[in-house]
Design a protein around this motif. Structure first.
Motif, PDB file in Angstrom:
ATOM      1  N   LEU A  71     -22.496 -33.906   9.932  1.00  0.00           N
ATOM      2  CA  LEU A  71     -21.675 -33.648   8.751  1.00  0.00           C
ATOM      3  C   LEU A  71     -22.550 -33.561   7.517  1.00  0.00           C
ATOM      4  O   LEU A  71     -23.276 -34.500   7.183  1.00  0.00           O
ATOM      5  CB  LEU A  71     -20.629 -34.751   8.567  1.00  0.00           C
ATOM      6  N   GLU A  72     -22.477 -32.415   6.849  1.00  0.00           N
ATOM      7  CA  GLU A  72     -23.160 -32.210   5.572  1.00  0.00           C
ATOM      8  C   GLU A  72     -22.096 -32.142   4.483  1.00  0.00           C
ATOM      9  O   GLU A  72     -21.242 -31.254   4.518  1.00  0.00           O
ATOM     10  CB  GLU A  72     -23.987 -30.924   5.588  1.00  0.00           C
ATOM     11  N   ILE A  73     -22.126 -33.059   3.559  1.00  0.00           N
ATOM     12  CA  ILE A  73     -21.161 -33.062   2.459  1.00  0.00           C
ATOM     13  C   ILE A  73     -21.780 -32.332   1.276  1.00  0.00           C
ATOM     14  O   ILE A  73     -22.850 -32.712   0.786  1.00  0.00           O
ATOM     15  CB  ILE A  73     -20.777 -34.502   2.065  1.00  0.00           C
ATOM     16  N   VAL A  74     -21.129 -31.282   0.848  1.00  0.00           N
ATOM     17  CA  VAL A  74     -21.605 -30.490  -0.289  1.00  0.00           C
ATOM     18  C   VAL A  74     -20.642 -30.722  -1.447  1.00  0.00           C
ATOM     19  O   VAL A  74     -19.473 -30.334  -1.385  1.00  0.00           O
ATOM     20  CB  VAL A  74     -21.670 -28.983   0.051  1.00  0.00           C
ATOM     21  N   HIS A  75     -21.125 -31.385  -2.483  1.00  0.00           N
ATOM     22  CA  HIS A  75     -20.284 -31.665  -3.641  1.00  0.00           C
ATOM     23  C   HIS A  75     -20.373 -30.459  -4.582  1.00  0.00           C
ATOM     24  O   HIS A  75     -21.337 -30.291  -5.327  1.00  0.00           O
ATOM     25  CB  HIS A  75     -20.767 -32.935  -4.350  1.00  0.00           C
ATOM     26  N   GLY A  76     -19.378 -29.589  -4.490  1.00  0.00           N
ATOM     27  CA  GLY A  76     -19.420 -28.377  -5.294  1.00  0.00           C
ATOM     28  C   GLY A  76     -18.130 -27.599  -5.185  1.00  0.00           C
ATOM     29  O   GLY A  76     -17.199 -27.989  -4.481  1.00  0.00           O
ATOM     30  N   ASP A  77     -18.083 -26.494  -5.907  1.00  0.00           N
ATOM     31  CA  ASP A  77     -16.918 -25.622  -5.953  1.00  0.00           C
ATOM     32  C   ASP A  77     -17.055 -24.546  -4.883  1.00  0.00           C
ATOM     33  O   ASP A  77     -18.022 -23.772  -4.885  1.00  0.00           O
ATOM     34  CB  ASP A  77     -16.829 -24.989  -7.347  1.00  0.00           C
ATOM     35  N   GLY A  78     -16.102 -24.496  -3.967  1.00  0.00           N
ATOM     36  CA  GLY A  78     -16.150 -23.511  -2.893  1.00  0.00           C
ATOM     37  C   GLY A  78     -16.174 -22.077  -3.387  1.00  0.00           C
ATOM     38  O   GLY A  78     -16.613 -21.175  -2.668  1.00  0.00           O
ATOM     39  N   MET A  79     -15.701 -21.843  -4.604  1.00  0.00           N
ATOM     40  CA  MET A  79     -15.740 -20.499  -5.182  1.00  0.00           C
ATOM     41  C   MET A  79     -17.151 -20.105  -5.608  1.00  0.00           C
ATOM     42  O   MET A  79     -17.451 -18.935  -5.780  1.00  0.00           O
ATOM     43  CB  MET A  79     -14.804 -20.422  -6.397  1.00  0.00           C
ATOM     44  N   GLU A  80     -18.014 -21.089  -5.780  1.00  0.00           N
ATOM     45  CA  GLU A  80     -19.332 -20.818  -6.349  1.00  0.00           C
ATOM     46  C   GLU A  80     -20.478 -20.976  -5.362  1.00  0.00           C
ATOM     47  O   GLU A  80     -21.578 -20.476  -5.588  1.00  0.00           O
ATOM     48  CB  GLU A  80     -19.566 -21.745  -7.554  1.00  0.00           C
ATOM     49  N   VAL A  81     -20.239 -21.691  -4.254  1.00  0.00           N
ATOM     50  CA  VAL A  81     -21.310 -21.911  -3.276  1.00  0.00           C
ATOM     51  C   VAL A  81     -21.569 -20.629  -2.487  1.00  0.00           C
ATOM     52  O   VAL A  81     -20.644 -20.027  -1.937  1.00  0.00           O
ATOM     53  CB  VAL A  81     -20.952 -23.061  -2.322  1.00  0.00           C
ATOM     54  N   ASP A  82     -22.829 -20.200  -2.443  1.00  0.00           N
ATOM     55  CA  ASP A  82     -23.227 -19.028  -1.665  1.00  0.00           C
ATOM     56  C   ASP A  82     -23.360 -19.465  -0.202  1.00  0.00           C
ATOM     57  O   ASP A  82     -24.375 -20.052   0.192  1.00  0.00           O
ATOM     58  CB  ASP A  82     -24.550 -18.473  -2.194  1.00  0.00           C
ATOM     59  N   LEU A  83     -22.327 -19.190   0.606  1.00  0.00           N
ATOM     60  CA  LEU A  83     -22.310 -19.685   1.976  1.00  0.00           C
ATOM     61  C   LEU A  83     -23.389 -19.030   2.831  1.00  0.00           C
ATOM     62  O   LEU A  83     -23.978 -19.676   3.701  1.00  0.00           O
ATOM     63  CB  LEU A  83     -20.929 -19.447   2.596  1.00  0.00           C
ATOM     64  N   ILE A  84     -23.655 -17.767   2.606  1.00  0.00           N
ATOM     65  CA  ILE A  84     -24.660 -17.055   3.401  1.00  0.00           C
ATOM     66  C   ILE A  84     -26.044 -17.649   3.146  1.00  0.00           C
ATOM     67  O   ILE A  84     -26.850 -17.813   4.062  1.00  0.00           O
ATOM     68  CB  ILE A  84     -24.651 -15.551   3.074  1.00  0.00           C
ATOM     69  N   LYS A  85     -26.307 -18.002   1.918  1.00  0.00           N
ATOM     70  CA  LYS A  85     -27.608 -18.546   1.545  1.00  0.00           C
ATOM     71  C   LYS A  85     -27.766 -20.000   1.982  1.00  0.00           C
ATOM     72  O   LYS A  85     -28.853 -20.418   2.401  1.00  0.00           O
ATOM     73  CB  LYS A  85     -27.792 -18.440   0.024  1.00  0.00           C
ATOM     74  N   ASN A  86     -26.696 -20.770   1.904  1.00  0.00           N
ATOM     75  CA  ASN A  86     -26.802 -22.215   2.082  1.00  0.00           C
ATOM     76  C   ASN A  86     -26.430 -22.733   3.468  1.00  0.00           C
ATOM     77  O   ASN A  86     -26.710 -23.888   3.782  1.00  0.00           O
ATOM     78  CB  ASN A  86     -25.942 -22.926   1.031  1.00  0.00           C
ATOM     79  N   VAL A  87     -25.782 -21.894   4.277  1.00  0.00           N
ATOM     80  CA  VAL A  87     -25.388 -22.320   5.619  1.00  0.00           C
ATOM     81  C   VAL A  87     -26.003 -21.346   6.626  1.00  0.00           C
ATOM     82  O   VAL A  87     -25.733 -20.143   6.574  1.00  0.00           O
ATOM     83  CB  VAL A  87     -23.850 -22.339   5.777  1.00  0.00           C
TER      84      VAL A  87
END
Length: 287
Positions: free
Chosen positions: A101-117
């Motif tokens: 489990l990786e907890i990412v404290h952030g706004d789902g509208m702003e997180v670049d999923l392709i870059k970060n996952v």
């Protein structure tokens, strides 16, 4: 569903988690929590095989669906949470799940999923009602830009009226811009509906879970910007015939329709996705 051999059964009930951490749902965040593990397990099941997958959950809240996704053997779960109050509740789950489990404290509208996952990725989420459509549009943009490898699938819960627009067929009153864009890039599947009382607090509307599976390539090769422009114009005045609705484009509506081989007396909702794409292709050729 995997057996609970990793200690998830030792976690306190979600009602206790909510009370302990003061997690009263906030309307401003579009929060409606799912507390029934049978429902969250069912969502995880519709998401398919999660082994070897990096699963992304948006807005996990107190972590009901989070627990189900981990019990379903998600290789790694990236839980993206904007609400500060929920982080401590999720940390309780991480204490058992560890690096899964990786907890990412952030706004789902702003997180670049392709870059970060890292790939392969699946999104499984009970989306906040107030931003669900905008999030889907962002993810469809990822699929258009990066191809089918962007996401293996997206299993998402929306308010029912939004979900019905995504999965609607031609001729249906709900068929429109969102239907075309989603179905141009993905196979869409309605999974199941949920009544308001399944949530805490109950929303005013029913909800629906749907799954989108990116196509290996778009249904028709056409510019996304052009397709969005033509579809917005065609559905902008739904009650008008196409020859009227498409007026105001740089290409005369009658010329465009004739070249595309489309009857101008039809309304946009009568055309299937392929035909609307052909209309956009023809427009590109004429401008």
């Amino acid at each position: 569903m995997a057996k609970d051999i990793d200690g998830f059964s030792t976690l306190p009930p979600l009602e206790v988690v909510i009370a302990t951490h003061g997690l009263l749902a906030r309307k401003s965040l579009g929060q409606h929590f799912l507390l029934d593990s049978a429902i969250t397990d069912r969502i995880a099941k519709y998401a398919g095989d999660l082994r070897r997958m990096n699963v992304i959950e948006i807005g996990p809240g107190p972590g009901g669906l989070t627990r189900s996704l981990l019990r379903a053997d998600a290789q790694t779960l990236f839980a993206i949470e904007k609400d500060d109050r929920c982080i401590a509740a999720l940390e309780q789950i991480k204490h058992i799940a560890g690096d899964r489990l990786e907890i990412v404290h952030g706004d789902g509208m702003e997180v670049d999923l392709i870059k970060n996952v890292p790939a392969p990725r699946k999104i499984v989420a009970n989306l906040p009602y107030n931003v669900g459509t905008a999030m889907l549009i962002n993810w469809l943009g990822d699929i258009h830009k990066h191809g089918a490898g962007a996401y293996e699938s997206l299993t998402l819960m929306f308010q029912k009226e939004v979900a019905e627009r995504i999965v609607a067929s031609p001729g249906n009153k709900d068929f429109g811009r969102l239907s075309v864009l989603a179905q141009w890039l993905c196979d869409v599947r309605p999974d199941f509906e949920l009544p308001p009382e399944a949530f805490s607090p109950p929303p005013k509307v029913s909800s629906m879970v749907i799954t989108l599976t990116p196509r290996l390539k778009p249904l028709v090769e056409v510019s996304k910007d052009t397709l969005e422009k033509i579809v917005a114009k065609a559905f902008g005045q739904r009650r008008k015939m196409l020859r009227q609705a498409l007026k105001g484009l740089p290409v005369p509506a009658e010329t465009l329709l004739e070249k595309a081989g489309i009857d101008g007396s039809l309304r946009a909702e009568a055309l299937d996705v392929q035909t609307l794409c052909r209309l956009a292709q023809t427009y590109e050729q004429l401008v």
